[in-house]
Design a protein around this motif. Structure first.
Motif, mmCIF file in Angstrom:
data_model
loop_
_atom_site.group_PDB
_atom_site.id
_atom_site.type_symbol
_atom_site.label_atom_id
_atom_site.label_comp_id
_atom_site.label_asym_id
_atom_site.label_seq_id
_atom_site.Cartn_x
_atom_site.Cartn_y
_atom_site.Cartn_z
ATOM 1 N N ALA A 78 0.817 -1.212 0.000
ATOM 2 C CA ALA A 78 0.000 0.000 0.000
ATOM 3 C C ALA A 78 0.850 1.260 0.000
ATOM 4 O O ALA A 78 0.497 2.257 -0.654
ATOM 5 N N GLU A 79 1.990 1.251 0.722
ATOM 6 C CA GLU A 79 2.797 2.468 0.806
ATOM 7 C C GLU A 79 3.417 2.836 -0.543
ATOM 8 O O GLU A 79 3.771 3.990 -0.766
ATOM 9 N N LEU A 80 3.530 1.860 -1.430
ATOM 10 C CA LEU A 80 4.047 2.136 -2.772
ATOM 11 C C LEU A 80 2.933 2.205 -3.804
ATOM 12 O O LEU A 80 3.197 2.251 -5.014
ATOM 13 N N GLY A 81 1.670 2.180 -3.329
ATOM 14 C CA GLY A 81 0.538 2.319 -4.241
ATOM 15 C C GLY A 81 0.224 1.074 -5.041
ATOM 16 O O GLY A 81 -0.355 1.174 -6.136
ATOM 17 N N ASN A 82 0.583 -0.090 -4.506
ATOM 18 C CA ASN A 82 0.356 -1.346 -5.213
ATOM 19 C C ASN A 82 -0.677 -2.200 -4.496
ATOM 20 O O ASN A 82 -0.854 -2.098 -3.276
ATOM 21 N N GLU A 83 -1.324 -3.068 -5.256
ATOM 22 C CA GLU A 83 -2.218 -4.051 -4.673
ATOM 23 C C GLU A 83 -1.430 -5.302 -4.310
ATOM 24 O O GLU A 83 -0.362 -5.566 -4.870
ATOM 25 N N VAL A 84 -1.956 -6.067 -3.370
ATOM 26 C CA VAL A 84 -1.332 -7.333 -2.996
ATOM 27 C C VAL A 84 -1.665 -8.368 -4.066
ATOM 28 O O VAL A 84 -2.839 -8.592 -4.354
ATOM 29 N N PRO A 85 -0.668 -8.996 -4.681
ATOM 30 C CA PRO A 85 -0.963 -9.994 -5.714
ATOM 31 C C PRO A 85 -1.599 -11.234 -5.103
ATOM 32 O O PRO A 85 -1.313 -11.605 -3.968
ATOM 33 N N GLN A 86 -2.466 -11.878 -5.876
ATOM 34 C CA GLN A 86 -3.145 -13.068 -5.388
ATOM 35 C C GLN A 86 -2.169 -14.212 -5.167
ATOM 36 O O GLN A 86 -2.266 -14.956 -4.190
ATOM 37 N N ALA A 87 -1.222 -14.368 -6.086
ATOM 38 C CA ALA A 87 -0.170 -15.376 -5.962
ATOM 39 C C ALA A 87 1.139 -14.668 -5.659
ATOM 40 O O ALA A 87 1.299 -13.475 -5.971
ATOM 41 N N PRO A 88 2.104 -15.349 -5.030
ATOM 42 C CA PRO A 88 3.389 -14.700 -4.740
ATOM 43 C C PRO A 88 4.023 -14.106 -5.994
ATOM 44 O O PRO A 88 4.061 -14.749 -7.047
ATOM 45 N N LEU A 89 4.493 -12.884 -5.864
ATOM 46 C CA LEU A 89 5.165 -12.173 -6.958
ATOM 47 C C LEU A 89 6.662 -12.395 -6.794
ATOM 48 O O LEU A 89 7.282 -11.850 -5.878
ATOM 49 N N GLY A 125 18.298 -26.266 2.471
ATOM 50 C CA GLY A 125 19.302 -27.204 2.964
ATOM 51 C C GLY A 125 19.548 -28.421 2.104
ATOM 52 O O GLY A 125 20.542 -29.128 2.314
ATOM 53 N N ARG A 126 18.671 -28.674 1.125
ATOM 54 C CA ARG A 126 18.857 -29.857 0.276
ATOM 55 C C ARG A 126 18.223 -29.604 -1.082
ATOM 56 O O ARG A 126 17.327 -28.770 -1.222
ATOM 57 N N MET A 127 18.698 -30.302 -2.104
ATOM 58 C CA MET A 127 18.131 -30.144 -3.429
ATOM 59 C C MET A 127 16.682 -30.608 -3.406
ATOM 60 O O MET A 127 16.364 -31.672 -2.863
ATOM 61 N N CYS A 128 15.803 -29.806 -4.001
ATOM 62 C CA CYS A 128 14.388 -30.157 -3.949
ATOM 63 C C CYS A 128 13.636 -29.527 -5.104
ATOM 64 O O CYS A 128 14.053 -28.512 -5.664
ATOM 65 N N ARG A 129 12.541 -30.154 -5.459
ATOM 66 C CA ARG A 129 11.630 -29.602 -6.460
ATOM 67 C C ARG A 129 10.240 -30.131 -6.165
ATOM 68 O O ARG A 129 10.068 -31.253 -5.672
ATOM 69 N N GLU A 130 9.232 -29.330 -6.459
ATOM 70 C CA GLU A 130 7.831 -29.696 -6.217
ATOM 71 C C GLU A 130 7.648 -30.214 -4.795
ATOM 72 O O GLU A 130 7.153 -31.317 -4.554
ATOM 73 N N VAL A 131 8.047 -29.385 -3.836
ATOM 74 C CA VAL A 131 8.012 -29.772 -2.432
ATOM 75 C C VAL A 131 6.563 -29.769 -1.930
ATOM 76 O O VAL A 131 5.886 -28.734 -2.014
ATOM 77 N N PRO A 132 6.058 -30.870 -1.404
ATOM 78 C CA PRO A 132 4.721 -30.860 -0.811
ATOM 79 C C PRO A 132 4.733 -30.087 0.505
ATOM 80 O O PRO A 132 5.758 -30.027 1.194
ATOM 81 N N ARG A 133 3.613 -29.493 0.851
ATOM 82 C CA ARG A 133 3.552 -28.658 2.045
ATOM 83 C C ARG A 133 4.020 -29.409 3.290
ATOM 84 O O ARG A 133 4.706 -28.842 4.148
ATOM 85 N N ALA A 134 3.706 -30.676 3.381
ATOM 86 C CA ALA A 134 4.079 -31.451 4.566
ATOM 87 C C ALA A 134 5.583 -31.656 4.692
ATOM 88 O O ALA A 134 6.072 -32.033 5.760
ATOM 89 N N ARG A 135 6.327 -31.410 3.597
ATOM 90 C CA ARG A 135 7.772 -31.664 3.598
ATOM 91 C C ARG A 135 8.596 -30.380 3.602
ATOM 92 O O ARG A 135 9.827 -30.447 3.508
ATOM 93 N N LEU A 212 5.550 -20.065 0.149
ATOM 94 C CA LEU A 212 6.568 -19.627 -0.805
ATOM 95 C C LEU A 212 7.416 -20.801 -1.294
ATOM 96 O O LEU A 212 7.720 -20.898 -2.489
ATOM 97 N N VAL A 213 7.818 -21.686 -0.383
ATOM 98 C CA VAL A 213 8.628 -22.834 -0.794
ATOM 99 C C VAL A 213 7.841 -23.714 -1.760
ATOM 100 O O VAL A 213 8.362 -24.152 -2.799
ATOM 101 N N VAL A 214 6.579 -23.967 -1.464
ATOM 102 C CA VAL A 214 5.749 -24.786 -2.356
ATOM 103 C C VAL A 214 5.615 -24.108 -3.717
ATOM 104 O O VAL A 214 5.803 -24.738 -4.770
ATOM 105 N N LEU A 222 15.460 -26.102 -6.351
ATOM 106 C CA LEU A 222 16.207 -25.348 -5.359
ATOM 107 C C LEU A 222 17.385 -26.180 -4.895
ATOM 108 O O LEU A 222 17.238 -27.383 -4.626
ATOM 109 N N LEU A 223 18.550 -25.555 -4.809
ATOM 110 C CA LEU A 223 19.783 -26.251 -4.462
ATOM 111 C C LEU A 223 20.217 -25.883 -3.040
ATOM 112 O O LEU A 223 19.847 -24.821 -2.528
ATOM 113 N N PRO A 224 21.009 -26.738 -2.411
ATOM 114 C CA PRO A 224 21.509 -26.405 -1.077
ATOM 115 C C PRO A 224 22.208 -25.041 -1.076
ATOM 116 O O PRO A 224 23.061 -24.766 -1.921
ATOM 117 N N GLY A 225 21.813 -24.200 -0.142
ATOM 118 C CA GLY A 225 22.386 -22.857 -0.056
ATOM 119 C C GLY A 225 21.595 -21.793 -0.762
ATOM 120 O O GLY A 225 21.846 -20.597 -0.560
#
Length: 263
Positions: A78-89, A125-135, A212-214, A222-225
């Motif tokens: 709001a302070e920059l005159g923007n709307e909150v995006p529905q999905a992470p930008l 901390g570890r290589m990952c892709r398509e991380v389920p929320r539970a993980r 965000l991770v999901v 995503l790679l370690p580090g």
């Protein structure tokens, strides 16, 4: 556990930081004990504790990429005159933008309006892709402080944010990674020259760390580090040459950097 990356006599290593202080500018009582190898897997400490004042702290990780998130706090949007995006930008900051605690932020010649943005950073901390929320917690090493410095005039003028947010030294990280931390509702502040500029809580994030991770891992490995920047609370503002900028996050500590003129 606090894991730092440091230099001593030209040698670079990871180590475990012990002591009560949370601001590495005051090293009294703080020590770092080297670890065997790197922290992205089982490790053990080796040797004897070294006074933290005898080493130079470096950025706690060398990411292959920094994935940042914009407008993740409603009041900042709001302070920059923007709307909150529905999905992470999301956007990327290159590895060359990363500096460590005490590192110098070099003011870019192509901007006249660089702003501070205090943020919680997630270290993978570890290589990952398509991380389920539970993980999600399984793939996170820990958390550190970040400053997503932004050339605001360039951001406004250009259709994308690569130069505005990706210039060299625009991503200070540190002072260390904290592994045993709940990121759900931590106090986060930024001071410039000792003056309080930003004060918020991570509980104000629109999209949580898990969100965000999901979301990000759906698109890329995503790679370690690697680092995810989670957005900044309201109160962003300009920095000038000579300013000392300090980002403090509850449970982590303080990241301090000085702004300098490009030589």
């Amino acid at each position: 556990m606090r894991i730092a990356r440091f230099s001593l006599d030209g040698n670079v290593a990871f180590g475990v930081v012990e002591g009560d202080q949370t601001d590495p500018r005051d090293t009294e009582g703080l020590t770092v004990t080297p670890i065997d190898g790197h922290p992205f897997g089982p490790f053990q400490t080796v040797g004897t504790p070294i006074p933290l004042g005898a080493v130079r702290l470096l950025a706690p990780t060398l990411p292959s990429k920094v994935v940042a998130v914009g407008r993740n706090y409603a009041e900042h949007a709001a302070e920059l005159g923007n709307e909150v995006p529905q999905a992470p930008l999301t956007f990327l900051k290159p590895s060359t933008s990363v500096i460590g605690p005490g590192g110098e932020v070099v003011y870019p010649r192509f901007s006249a309006d660089v702003h501070h943005e205090a943020e919680l950073a997630v270290v993978i901390g570890r290589m990952c892709r398509e991380v389920p929320r539970a993980r999600v917690q399984d793939v996170i090493l820990g958390y550190t402080c970040a400053n997503d410095l932004t050339a605001r005039d360039v951001q406004r003028a250009e259709a994308q944010w690569t130069r505005a947010k990706g210039f060299d030294t625009s991503c200070p990280l540190g002072p260390w990674v904290v592994t045993d931390l709940d990121p759900a509702d931590l106090a986060i502040t930024c001071t410039v020259g000792g003056e309080l500029r930003q004060a918020g809580r991570t509980g104000q994030m629109v999209h949580s760390v898990a969100d965000l991770v999901v979301h990000i891992s759906e698109a890329m490995t995503l790679l370690p580090g690697d680092v995810i920047l989670t957005g900044t609370p309201a109160g962003v503002g300009p920095v000038t040459v000579g300013d000392e900028v300090a980002v403090t996050i509850e449970g982590i500590g303080t990241l301090t950097n000085r702004v300098v003129k490009r030589g």
